[in-house]
Design a protein around this motif. Structure first.
Motif, PDB file in Angstrom:
ATOM      1  N   LEU A 156      -6.088  -4.297   3.985  1.00 14.44           N
ATOM      2  CA  LEU A 156      -6.048  -3.820   5.370  1.00 14.44           C
ATOM      3  C   LEU A 156      -6.938  -4.648   6.297  1.00 14.44           C
ATOM      4  O   LEU A 156      -6.664  -4.767   7.489  1.00 14.44           O
ATOM      5  CB  LEU A 156      -6.443  -2.345   5.438  1.00 14.44           C
ATOM      6  CG  LEU A 156      -5.388  -1.373   4.873  1.00 14.44           C
ATOM      7  CD1 LEU A 156      -5.894   0.081   4.964  1.00 14.44           C
ATOM      8  CD2 LEU A 156      -4.069  -1.495   5.621  1.00 14.44           C
ATOM      9  N   ARG A 192     -12.617   0.917   0.055  1.00 17.16           N
ATOM     10  CA  ARG A 192     -11.531   1.620  -0.626  1.00 17.16           C
ATOM     11  C   ARG A 192     -11.935   3.080  -0.712  1.00 17.16           C
ATOM     12  O   ARG A 192     -13.111   3.404  -0.852  1.00 17.16           O
ATOM     13  CB  ARG A 192     -11.331   1.081  -2.057  1.00 17.16           C
ATOM     14  CG  ARG A 192     -11.166  -0.427  -2.115  1.00 17.16           C
ATOM     15  CD  ARG A 192     -10.648  -0.872  -3.470  1.00 17.16           C
ATOM     16  NE  ARG A 192      -9.242  -0.577  -3.652  1.00 17.16           N
ATOM     17  CZ  ARG A 192      -8.703  -0.219  -4.827  1.00 17.16           C
ATOM     18  NH1 ARG A 192      -9.471  -0.085  -5.913  1.00 17.16           N
ATOM     19  NH2 ARG A 192      -7.419   0.023  -4.924  1.00 17.16           N
ATOM     20  N   ASN A 207       0.838  -1.209   0.000  1.00 19.71           N
ATOM     21  CA  ASN A 207       0.000   0.000   0.000  1.00 19.71           C
ATOM     22  C   ASN A 207       0.869   1.255   0.000  1.00 19.71           C
ATOM     23  O   ASN A 207       0.565   2.244  -0.663  1.00 19.71           O
ATOM     24  CB  ASN A 207      -0.905   0.036   1.229  1.00 19.71           C
ATOM     25  CG  ASN A 207      -2.110  -0.880   1.065  1.00 19.71           C
ATOM     26  OD1 ASN A 207      -2.339  -1.408  -0.041  1.00 19.71           O
ATOM     27  ND2 ASN A 207      -2.879  -1.070   2.129  1.00 19.71           N
ATOM     28  N   ASP A 229       4.909   6.142   5.101  1.00 18.01           N
ATOM     29  CA  ASP A 229       5.097   6.437   3.670  1.00 18.01           C
ATOM     30  C   ASP A 229       4.995   7.931   3.430  1.00 18.01           C
ATOM     31  O   ASP A 229       4.663   8.703   4.354  1.00 18.01           O
ATOM     32  CB  ASP A 229       4.081   5.656   2.830  1.00 18.01           C
ATOM     33  CG  ASP A 229       2.653   6.029   3.148  1.00 18.01           C
ATOM     34  OD1 ASP A 229       2.349   7.242   3.262  1.00 18.01           O
ATOM     35  OD2 ASP A 229       1.800   5.110   3.297  1.00 18.01           O
TER      36      ASP A 229
HETATM   37  P1  ADP Z   1      -6.507  -2.010  -1.498  1.00 16.03           P
HETATM   38  O1  ADP Z   1      -5.091  -1.593  -1.235  1.00 16.03           O
HETATM   39  O2  ADP Z   1      -6.596  -3.263  -2.235  1.00 16.03           O
HETATM   40  O3  ADP Z   1      -7.329  -0.895  -2.072  1.00 16.03           O
HETATM   41  P2  ADP Z   1      -6.574  -2.070   1.272  1.00 16.03           P
HETATM   42  O4  ADP Z   1      -7.536  -2.727   2.196  1.00 16.03           O
HETATM   43  O5  ADP Z   1      -5.172  -2.437   1.366  1.00 16.03           O
HETATM   44  O6  ADP Z   1      -7.158  -2.276  -0.124  1.00 16.03           O
HETATM   45  O7  ADP Z   1      -6.688  -0.523   1.473  1.00 16.03           O
HETATM   46  C1  ADP Z   1      -7.973   0.037   1.603  1.00 16.03           C
HETATM   47  C2  ADP Z   1      -7.907   1.473   1.190  1.00 16.03           C
HETATM   48  O8  ADP Z   1      -7.150   2.212   2.126  1.00 16.03           O
HETATM   49  C3  ADP Z   1      -7.189   1.754  -0.058  1.00 16.03           C
HETATM   50  O9  ADP Z   1      -8.052   1.537  -1.166  1.00 16.03           O
HETATM   51  C4  ADP Z   1      -6.790   3.162   0.085  1.00 16.03           C
HETATM   52  O10 ADP Z   1      -7.895   3.988  -0.219  1.00 16.03           O
HETATM   53  C5  ADP Z   1      -6.480   3.259   1.524  1.00 16.03           C
HETATM   54  N1  ADP Z   1      -5.049   3.081   1.802  1.00 16.03           N
HETATM   55  C6  ADP Z   1      -4.445   1.955   2.155  1.00 16.03           C
HETATM   56  N2  ADP Z   1      -3.106   2.150   2.364  1.00 16.03           N
HETATM   57  C7  ADP Z   1      -2.899   3.472   2.139  1.00 16.03           C
HETATM   58  C8  ADP Z   1      -1.736   4.296   2.175  1.00 16.03           C
HETATM   59  N3  ADP Z   1      -0.521   3.802   2.503  1.00 16.03           N
HETATM   60  N4  ADP Z   1      -1.868   5.603   1.850  1.00 16.03           N
HETATM   61  C9  ADP Z   1      -3.091   6.100   1.538  1.00 16.03           C
HETATM   62  N5  ADP Z   1      -4.219   5.363   1.482  1.00 16.03           N
HETATM   63  C10 ADP Z   1      -4.117   4.058   1.749  1.00 16.03           C
END
Ligand code: ADP
Length: 701
Positions: free
Chosen positions: A658, A644, A595, A625
């Motif tokens: 997540l 998302r 991510n 990050d």
């Molecule tokens: P995916 O990555 O497959 O979209 P995740 O469950 O990993 O699903 O993440 C859910 C949502 O959280 C992401 O779609 C994004 O909107 C947000 N997100 C996750 N990690 C980050 C990050 N490092 N920086 C910003 N937004 C993030």
């Protein structure tokens, strides 16, 4: 005849008032009776020369009047006088009140012993012979003056003593206690003070006159012998003649009689009714408090409402003396009372009494009206109609409403087969007991309600868990079953492209590519879903895991993505050792790193920092990050499945990453979250996990 000084003015000094002046200091008032003027004059002179005031008379009659008017301390009397003689006057003086104090000296011409005897027999103290020798006269007068002084002193002491005695008597008379004294040998009541009227209902005079009476009232036989020495005190009940029951307190002391006289008992009787009542009230109060304390203890130790009633009703019965005690609960809807607990009822009556309409019993009346019912004879009450109750033949009936949280919830009843007239104290006390029973009902009721809701909560949680498990099992099997047809489908699409790609028109080629892309996306989705589901079912055996190894493995898995994005990954080692499930931890860290590379603005190169802090008992690991960041109100949401954010639409993903992080951490008794970075763009995702006890290797961080 008259009182001098008429014939001889010199006999009375100027200003001398025969009737009013006191004995002058050092001098006395002297009555002088002498019919011979010459001798009268002579004697007066002698007396005056000794500093005395003289009341001179020429005959006994006049002298007697003067003396009666105002007695003198000294009298100098001629024996032979016309009419009444000196001896007769002497006798009169002696017989008059206080006359024994006057020193009487008789002047006589006779000098024989017989005459002397006659003089002394008449009560005279001394005599002087005629013809008077002035020197001898002075000696006799000196002796007489002495005796008069002693007598006057004695008289004064006597007077003072009498006055004191009178004062003390008055004091005793005004006190509320009866004081008395008894002559033990004569068995005679010497004195009793007038408080006897009030305290004993007996006049002091009557008591004094009637030995039976004073013995009965002042010194009843129950008091026993009074031995000499320490005072005795007794409290005893007394039936006062006015009809009231009283308590008397008698204190007695026996002392030896004065100067070897008969021994005496001195006593004091006081009315101790008030004090006795107060003492009784106090001890009753104490007993009540003890009882309430016991009841509250029983209640505190009881677990269910039924538990303690036997004990509670036994305590109530014992403290009130009522053989029958009942606790009933009121059901408003059905207007009935049900018997919760009872004591003193025949064994078989419980069933018949289980339900009684509120209009058919006195306890019903108490419960309906919220007011106590106190009835010495229940049979005369119109509402006492229920057959089973009437058969019990309970006469005295005390029913109190049981009020819990402001609502009448039942009734406490005390009953007796005999007709009793409960006094105010009993009614008040029974009311307090009803409060205790209500408190017991309230507490045990609340406990039961609590237990019931806990039970329901647990059932619900169980149901929920099994429904969840079913759902997840369903999702798992669907995902699993979908996988092979999906693979077949994408496999054929690939084959189509590879084997017949050149023969296909451009439109068909596009379709085939789209089939492959969708298939791969679905494949990815199914993979993530399966990973997520597995986290629910798989046993995650905890083990010691080096976080450093975890991060390294995750990095390795992501090598392609790191290279492609040109990300910089900085790891602040060494990282600590934790207790977890290595594969799951690798997946968690990998998701976070992935991510961190994905959600970065296009024009920015991802810069990732991994660091950890080892606290006790857990370790926190951050993956920071320089990405697009996450609005505060979305920071929880993103950890749920398929969530998302809109900004992420252009970025590939399933919305499960997540969710896997959160659930994975929770399965390892840890947790996960996200916070903004201090003063910089991007986010800081963190996980927390139990720290491993150091085992030779020092924990890092
Ligand atoms: P995916 O990555 O497959 O979209 P995740 O469950 O990993 O699903 O993440 C859910 C949502 O959280 C992401 O779609 C994004 O909107 C947000 N997100 C996750 N990690 C980050 C990050 N490092 N920086 C910003 N937004 C993030």
């Amino acid at each position: 005849m008259s009182v001098s000084p008429a014939p001889e003015p010199r006999e009375r000094p100027a200003g001398d008032d025969a009737s009013g002046a006191p004995d002058s200091p050092g001098g006395l008032r002297v009555l002088l009776v002498e019919d011979n003027p010459g001798e009268r004059w002579l004697f007066s002179e002698i007396l005056r020369s000794r500093g005395h005031t003289v009341v001179a008379c020429e005959d006994a009659e006049t002298a007697w009047e003067a003396y009666r008017d105002r007695p003198t301390s000294l009298a100098l009397l001629d024996w032979i006088l016309p009419e009444m003689d000196g001896l007769e006057l002497c006798r009169r003086i002696r017989e008059s009140p206080g006359g024994d104090r006057t020193v009487v000296v008789v002047v006589t011409g006779r000098n024989d012993p017989e005459a002397l005897e006659t003089v002394l027999a008449a009560g005279a103290d001394d005599y002087v012979s005629k013809p008077v020798d002035v020197a001898l006269m002075n000696v006799r007068l000196a002796v007489a003056e002495n005796v008069a002084g002693v007598r006057a002193d004695h008289a004064r002491s006597q007077e003072t003593l009498k006055a004191r005695t009178r004062e003390i008597e008055a004091l005793f008379e005004n006190l509320d206690q009866v004081f008395f004294s008894i002559d033990v040998e004569e068995d005679r009541l010497i004195q009793v003070s007038s408080a006897a009227r009030e305290v004993l209902g007996m006049d002091a005079d009557r008591l004094r006159e009637d030995p039976e009476l004073w013995r009965e009232h002042l010194y009843p036989p129950m008091l026993g012998e009074v031995e000499p020495g320490e005072p005795h005190a007794f409290q005893h009940p007394y039936q006062h003649p006015d009809g009231t029951e009283r308590w008397l307190e008698t204190r007695l002391v026996r002392s030896a009689g004065a100067e070897g006289g008969s021994p005496r008992i001195y006593g004091m009787v006081s009315d101790a009714t008030g004090r006795k009542r107060a003492e009784e009230g106090l001890s009753e109060r104490n007993e009540e408090l003890m009882t309430l304390y016991r009841l509250s203890e029983i209640t505190l130790n009881a677990h269910a409402s039924g538990d303690a009633y036997d004990e509670i009703l036994a305590v109530i019965s014992q403290s009130t003396g009522f053989p029958v005690v009942m606790v009933e609960r009121l059901h408003w809807a059905s207007e009935r009372l049900t018997l919760v607990a009872s004591r003193g009822l025949p064994a078989d009556s419980g069933r018949e009494l289980r339900e009684i309409p509120v209009h058919e019993s006195l306890s019903g009346t108490a419960a309906r009206t919220g007011e106590p019912v106190v009835e010495p004879d229940a049979r005369r009450r119109p509402e006492h109609t229920h057959e089973a109750l009437r058969r019990l033949d309970l006469r005295t009936w005390l029913s109190f409403p049981l009020v819990v949280e402001g609502r009448v919830t039942g009734a406490l009843t005390l009953a007796d087969h005999d007709v009793r007239e409960p006094d105010r104290r009993m009614v008040r006390w029974a009311g307090s007991l009803a409060h205790s029973v209500a408190a017991h009902m309230e507490r045990t009721g609340a406990q039961e309600a609590l237990r019931e809701s806990e039970r329901r909560y647990r059932d619900l949680a169980r149901e929920l868990r099994s429904a969840n498990a079913e759902l997840e099992a369903f999702a798992y099997s669907i995902s699993h079953d979908l996988r092979s047809p999906l693979r077949t489908m994408t496999g054929f699409a690939h084959a189509l492209l590879e084997n017949f790609g050149e023969d296909l028109p451009p439109g068909a080629l596009d379709y085939a590519r789209r089939i492959i892309a969708s298939g791969e996306r679905s494949e990815e989705l199914i993979r993530d879903l399966l990973a997520y589901s597995r986290l629910t079912f798989d046993e995650l055996e905890p083990e010691r895991v080096e976080l450093g190894d975890v991060v390294a493995t995750a990095r390795e898995q992501l090598t392609a993505a790191i290279e492609e994005s040109g990300a910089e990954v900085e790891v602040e080692g060494p990282l600590p050792t934790v207790v977890g499930h290595e594969t799951t931890l690798v997946q968690v860290v990998s998701n976070l790193l992935s991510n961190a590379m994905k959600f970065v603005p296009d024009d920015r190169k991802p810069r990732i920092r991994v660091r950890a802090r080892a606290d006790d008992p857990s370790v926190r690991l951050w993956v920071e990050d320089n990405g697009i960041g996450i609005p505060e109100d979305q920071r929880e949401r993103i950890f749920r499945v398929f969530e998302r954010l809109a900004v992420a639409e252009a970025v590939p993903g399933t919305g499960i990453g997540l969710a896997i992080v959160r659930r994975g951490m929770e399965r390892m008794r840890g947790t996960a979250g996200v916070e903004p970075r201090d003063g910089e763009d991007g986010s800081s995702f963190w996980i927390e996990i139990p720290r491993a006890r150091s085992e030779g290797r020092a924990p890092g961080g």
